[in-house]
Write a protein that holds these residues in place. Sequence first.
Motif, PDB file in Angstrom:
ATOM      1  N   ARG A  63       0.818  -1.213   0.000  1.00  0.00           N
ATOM      2  CA  ARG A  63       0.000   0.000   0.000  1.00  0.00           C
ATOM      3  C   ARG A  63       0.855   1.267   0.000  1.00  0.00           C
ATOM      4  NH1 ARG A  63      -5.608  -0.502   1.989  1.00  0.00           N
ATOM      5  NH2 ARG A  63      -6.130  -2.717   2.030  1.00  0.00           N
ATOM      6  N   GLU A  64       1.976   1.224   0.721  1.00  0.00           N
ATOM      7  CA  GLU A  64       2.820   2.419   0.803  1.00  0.00           C
ATOM      8  C   GLU A  64       3.344   2.836  -0.560  1.00  0.00           C
ATOM      9  OE1 GLU A  64       3.232   0.314   4.807  1.00  0.00           O
ATOM     10  OE2 GLU A  64       3.046  -0.231   2.702  1.00  0.00           O
ATOM     11  N   GLU A  65       3.738   1.856  -1.366  1.00  0.00           N
ATOM     12  CA  GLU A  65       4.301   2.149  -2.687  1.00  0.00           C
ATOM     13  C   GLU A  65       3.304   1.886  -3.809  1.00  0.00           C
ATOM     14  OE1 GLU A  65       8.053   0.197  -3.189  1.00  0.00           O
ATOM     15  OE2 GLU A  65       8.756   0.748  -1.183  1.00  0.00           O
ATOM     16  N   GLN A  66       2.081   1.522  -3.445  1.00  0.00           N
ATOM     17  CA  GLN A  66       0.990   1.261  -4.389  1.00  0.00           C
ATOM     18  C   GLN A  66       1.384   0.246  -5.456  1.00  0.00           C
ATOM     19  OE1 GLN A  66      -0.498   5.187  -5.679  1.00  0.00           O
ATOM     20  NE2 GLN A  66      -1.971   5.058  -3.990  1.00  0.00           N
ATOM     21  N   VAL A  67       1.998  -0.848  -5.007  1.00  0.00           N
ATOM     22  CA  VAL A  67       2.319  -1.975  -5.887  1.00  0.00           C
ATOM     23  C   VAL A  67       1.108  -2.902  -5.893  1.00  0.00           C
ATOM     24  CG1 VAL A  67       3.860  -3.917  -6.306  1.00  0.00           C
ATOM     25  CG2 VAL A  67       4.763  -1.803  -5.311  1.00  0.00           C
ATOM     26  N   PRO A  68       0.492  -3.123  -7.053  1.00  0.00           N
ATOM     27  CA  PRO A  68      -0.748  -3.901  -7.078  1.00  0.00           C
ATOM     28  C   PRO A  68      -0.534  -5.393  -6.839  1.00  0.00           C
ATOM     29  CG  PRO A  68      -0.080  -3.346  -9.310  1.00  0.00           C
ATOM     30  CD  PRO A  68       0.860  -2.607  -8.388  1.00  0.00           C
ATOM     31  N   ASN A  69      -1.548  -6.032  -6.272  1.00  0.00           N
ATOM     32  CA  ASN A  69      -1.559  -7.490  -6.225  1.00  0.00           C
ATOM     33  C   ASN A  69      -1.691  -8.040  -7.639  1.00  0.00           C
ATOM     34  OD1 ASN A  69      -1.409  -8.325  -3.444  1.00  0.00           O
ATOM     35  ND2 ASN A  69      -3.463  -7.481  -3.124  1.00  0.00           N
ATOM     36  N   ARG A  70      -1.113  -9.229  -7.842  1.00  0.00           N
ATOM     37  CA  ARG A  70      -1.257  -9.947  -9.103  1.00  0.00           C
ATOM     38  C   ARG A  70      -1.783 -11.349  -8.795  1.00  0.00           C
ATOM     39  NH1 ARG A  70       4.808  -9.423 -11.428  1.00  0.00           N
ATOM     40  NH2 ARG A  70       5.011 -10.983  -9.772  1.00  0.00           N
ATOM     41  N   ILE A  71      -2.274 -12.033  -9.815  1.00  0.00           N
ATOM     42  CA  ILE A  71      -2.711 -13.411  -9.627  1.00  0.00           C
ATOM     43  C   ILE A  71      -1.553 -14.265  -9.113  1.00  0.00           C
ATOM     44  CG2 ILE A  71      -3.449 -15.491 -10.853  1.00  0.00           C
ATOM     45  CD1 ILE A  71      -5.688 -13.589 -10.200  1.00  0.00           C
ATOM     46  N   ALA A  72      -0.333 -13.929  -9.537  1.00  0.00           N
ATOM     47  CA  ALA A  72       0.848 -14.693  -9.124  1.00  0.00           C
ATOM     48  C   ALA A  72       1.349 -14.330  -7.733  1.00  0.00           C
ATOM     49  CB  ALA A  72       1.971 -14.485 -10.142  1.00  0.00           C
ATOM     50  N   THR A  73       0.793 -13.299  -7.111  1.00  0.00           N
ATOM     51  CA  THR A  73       1.279 -12.850  -5.806  1.00  0.00           C
ATOM     52  C   THR A  73       1.058 -13.917  -4.734  1.00  0.00           C
ATOM     53  OG1 THR A  73       0.880 -10.521  -6.340  1.00  0.00           O
ATOM     54  CG2 THR A  73       1.028 -11.096  -4.006  1.00  0.00           C
ATOM     55  N   ASN A  74       2.067 -14.130  -3.918  1.00  0.00           N
ATOM     56  CA  ASN A  74       1.969 -15.063  -2.797  1.00  0.00           C
ATOM     57  C   ASN A  74       1.433 -14.360  -1.552  1.00  0.00           C
ATOM     58  OD1 ASN A  74       2.776 -17.386  -4.032  1.00  0.00           O
ATOM     59  ND2 ASN A  74       4.798 -17.478  -3.103  1.00  0.00           N
ATOM     60  N   PHE A  75       0.618 -15.085  -0.806  1.00  0.00           N
ATOM     61  CA  PHE A  75       0.052 -14.616   0.453  1.00  0.00           C
ATOM     62  C   PHE A  75       0.386 -15.629   1.537  1.00  0.00           C
ATOM     63  CE2 PHE A  75      -2.305 -12.644  -2.857  1.00  0.00           C
ATOM     64  CZ  PHE A  75      -2.862 -11.474  -2.369  1.00  0.00           C
ATOM     65  N   ASN A  76       0.486 -15.160   2.755  1.00  0.00           N
ATOM     66  CA  ASN A  76       0.586 -16.071   3.891  1.00  0.00           C
ATOM     67  C   ASN A  76      -0.794 -16.720   4.060  1.00  0.00           C
ATOM     68  OD1 ASN A  76       0.555 -17.244   6.463  1.00  0.00           O
ATOM     69  ND2 ASN A  76       1.873 -15.680   7.340  1.00  0.00           N
ATOM     70  N   ILE A  77      -0.869 -18.053   3.883  1.00  0.00           N
ATOM     71  CA  ILE A  77      -2.178 -18.716   3.951  1.00  0.00           C
ATOM     72  C   ILE A  77      -2.526 -19.157   5.370  1.00  0.00           C
ATOM     73  CG2 ILE A  77      -2.031 -19.450   1.560  1.00  0.00           C
ATOM     74  CD1 ILE A  77      -1.501 -22.316   2.623  1.00  0.00           C
ATOM     75  N   ALA A  78      -1.615 -18.906   6.324  1.00  0.00           N
ATOM     76  CA  ALA A  78      -1.875 -19.186   7.750  1.00  0.00           C
ATOM     77  C   ALA A  78      -2.372 -20.618   7.939  1.00  0.00           C
ATOM     78  CB  ALA A  78      -2.845 -18.147   8.307  1.00  0.00           C
TER      79      ALA A  78
END
Length: 480
Positions: A63-78
């Motif tokens: 959010r700080e640098e406004q880099v968008p999420n992509r379909i390839a983006t990894n998330f912590n799935i907890a």
Amino acid sequence: MKLIIFLFVFGLQYSFAQLPADKKLKVDSLIQQYIETKQFSGCVLVAKNNEVLYQQAFGYANREEQVPNRIATNFNIASMGKTFTATLIMQLVQEGKLSIDQTLASILPEYNVKKADSITVWHLLTHTSGVGNYMMHVNFEAERHQLKSLNDVMPYVVAMDPTLDYVGQRHDYSNSGFILLGKIIEKITGKSYMQNLEERIFKPAGIKRSYIHYPATFVAPNEATPYLAYTGKTFINAAAEEFPAFSDGGMQSNVIDLYRFAKALLNGKLLSATMRDSMWSGKVATGRADKYSFGWVDEQTDFGKRTYSHSGGGKGFSSDLKIVKEDGYIVIVLINNRVNPREVTNNILRILYSKDTRKPEKYLENVLMEVTEQKGFDYVRTNYKSILKEKGFDKTPNPWVYIMFSDMFEMMKDFDKAFEVIEMGREEFPKEASLYNVTGQLYANQKKFKEAAEWFNKALAINPEDEFAKMMLKNISTKL
């Protein structure tokens, strides 16, 4: 052309169809409502058997640098990672290397886990072992960034007291239980948990970009940064709040890899149909309208379909994976904000089955933060009752509004306002022990342990069985 290039670069191997136009429009509209009410940011994928019907990324990986999420983006799935651990365990059972009824003492005798001679693999898989949550250990918060293996975590697991009067008493969600399952996998195979993931699940399922690493770096856009987004303007970068990843959850993954995992289960690539269905079939009531199975949740939905799922969540991540085996539907939602992901996946499934969705509602605490932005906290405190009436409430719906509103200020390091909010809450709900616990927690977080103990004791005066107050008093007893 752009789609073809993207698929080639990411190395995807699946056919791509589309939702009917009316359903796609409804899903788009639904997600937009979540963006407006809950600052939704993340990725959504909907598939049916071997076809992806819908995939879309929303919001920012940073959010700080406004880099968008992509379909390839990894998330912590907890805690969604528990489904992978359960699958590995069931593979070992299928191979005859492990029995569901084996005791923990017979498999891991080198560890002195309390009641290990009564705890079986079945109990660990269903969260009925009572081994608790190692994250509640008095030293975990200070030492968590030093932990890099299951061996590192085991002393915390072993040190915890049982949370049940007897093994099998009831469902009691336990991260420690899935740490023990990870150690069982390592003990039987002679390989690390990560090696087992790679060889037994990732390779046969075609999973390309999922991993567990230390420390988590959250470099966008490859990895989404976790956030606590309270309003369109106010958010907290929660990267420092994330826990290390082990066999109880925390893997970095993306919607494509998770789709491949779900598809491999449906297609029998990871387990036989019989063993998979045994893993999915509900075993223990959870207190909600579902049953916990082996690392999965088995739910008969109110729209007539049975789903197999698991969600996950941390300070700044939320995730959910749902499978409708009957029709081959797979719905995956990954979010880098604290939003109820099950609400999102359920609504998407309701659209797929032509049912009415449940409109996302803005949390009252978020409304209060918006008013704070516009008119200041003094205005909220002075005009609280009138603000409630403007929003359609005669009184505060429940104490958690105060707890969550206070938590926002605590995360922003504005402790004075955090204390004031909880004081407001105690005035309205004087017999709610959790509000006294939060006050104690606020003091403890500032290392004011004497004051913290006073408030935890006040919570116990209201509810002598309050487990959180007991645990916190034990944790801070050496610091008084």
